[in-house]
Design a protein around this motif. Structure first.
Motif, PDB file in Angstrom:
ATOM      1  N   GLU A  20       7.372   4.140  11.780  1.00 31.13           N
ATOM      2  CA  GLU A  20       7.266   2.779  12.526  1.00 31.13           C
ATOM      3  C   GLU A  20       6.788   1.830  11.569  1.00 31.13           C
ATOM      4  O   GLU A  20       7.023   0.743  11.459  1.00 31.13           O
ATOM      5  N   TRP A  21       5.813   2.270  10.401  1.00 28.17           N
ATOM      6  CA  TRP A  21       5.265   1.075   9.610  1.00 28.17           C
ATOM      7  C   TRP A  21       6.417   0.909   8.764  1.00 28.17           C
ATOM      8  O   TRP A  21       6.706  -0.498   8.525  1.00 28.17           O
ATOM      9  N   GLN A  23       9.833   0.370   9.494  1.00 29.21           N
ATOM     10  CA  GLN A  23      10.693  -0.184  10.334  1.00 29.21           C
ATOM     11  C   GLN A  23      10.020  -1.494  10.553  1.00 29.21           C
ATOM     12  O   GLN A  23      10.701  -2.652  10.357  1.00 29.21           O
ATOM     13  N   LYS A  24       8.534  -1.618  10.972  1.00 29.08           N
ATOM     14  CA  LYS A  24       7.924  -2.818  10.882  1.00 29.08           C
ATOM     15  C   LYS A  24       7.692  -3.885   9.711  1.00 29.08           C
ATOM     16  O   LYS A  24       7.931  -5.031  10.163  1.00 29.08           O
ATOM     17  N   ASN A  25       8.025  -3.311   8.899  1.00 35.25           N
ATOM     18  CA  ASN A  25       7.754  -3.822   7.434  1.00 35.25           C
ATOM     19  C   ASN A  25       9.268  -4.084   6.774  1.00 35.25           C
ATOM     20  O   ASN A  25       9.251  -4.698   5.657  1.00 35.25           O
ATOM     21  N   GLY A  26      10.184  -3.757   7.702  1.00 33.74           N
ATOM     22  CA  GLY A  26      11.538  -4.250   7.195  1.00 33.74           C
ATOM     23  C   GLY A  26      12.155  -3.329   5.859  1.00 33.74           C
ATOM     24  O   GLY A  26      12.832  -4.030   5.316  1.00 33.74           O
ATOM     25  N   CYS A  27      11.640  -2.334   5.699  1.00 29.55           N
ATOM     26  CA  CYS A  27      11.828  -1.497   4.454  1.00 29.55           C
ATOM     27  C   CYS A  27      12.949  -0.504   4.972  1.00 29.55           C
ATOM     28  O   CYS A  27      12.885   0.545   5.698  1.00 29.55           O
ATOM     29  N   PRO A  28      14.241  -0.744   4.371  1.00 31.12           N
ATOM     30  CA  PRO A  28      15.336   0.114   4.805  1.00 31.12           C
ATOM     31  C   PRO A  28      14.896   1.386   4.133  1.00 31.12           C
ATOM     32  O   PRO A  28      14.531   1.525   2.913  1.00 31.12           O
ATOM     33  N   SER A  72       2.274   0.206   0.891  1.00 30.99           N
ATOM     34  CA  SER A  72       2.529  -1.213   0.682  1.00 30.99           C
ATOM     35  C   SER A  72       2.638  -1.414  -0.919  1.00 30.99           C
ATOM     36  O   SER A  72       3.289  -2.135  -1.415  1.00 30.99           O
ATOM     37  N   ARG A  79      10.031  -3.089  -5.328  1.00 37.63           N
ATOM     38  CA  ARG A  79      10.575  -4.598  -5.425  1.00 37.63           C
ATOM     39  C   ARG A  79      10.699  -5.097  -6.854  1.00 37.63           C
ATOM     40  O   ARG A  79      11.429  -5.995  -7.225  1.00 37.63           O
TER      41      ARG A  79
END
Length: 94
Positions: A20-21, A23-28, A72, A79
């Motif tokens: 969920e974390w 997905q919520k943070n837009g991480c594929p 995080s 990145r």
């Protein structure tokens, strides 16, 4: 296939939180369930020593367990990692 892989198992509430974390943070990411595929199980054991799940992995870099702060930090460092295009380097060497 996604760069980021998440090793999970059924019934693990931390695994659900981790998915969920991400997905919520837009991480594929690619979710890999260790109880469904023996190759995934072997890879999880090799990477983590079989310590526990979830295991968030990118190559040999990993986070064992679920912590929003550690996830995080991990994703931020991913990145900022430079990717090398081998074909581009080979072309320059010709």
């Amino acid at each position: 296939m996604a760069d980021i892989r998440l090793f999970t198992k059924p019934g693990c509430s931390y695994c659900v939180d981790a998915k969920e974390w991400l997905q919520k943070n837009g991480c594929p990411f690619e979710a890999l369930e260790i109880t469904r595929d023996v190759q995934v199980l072997r890879e999880w054991r090799e990477l983590s020593g079989g310590v526990g799940v979830p295991v968030l992995a990118r190559g040999k870099d990993l986070v064992i367990g679920f912590s929003p702060e550690r996830y995080s930090d991990f994703l931020t460092s991913c990145r900022h990692t430079t990717r090398v295009d081998v074909s581009e380097i080979e072309a320059q060497m010709r």
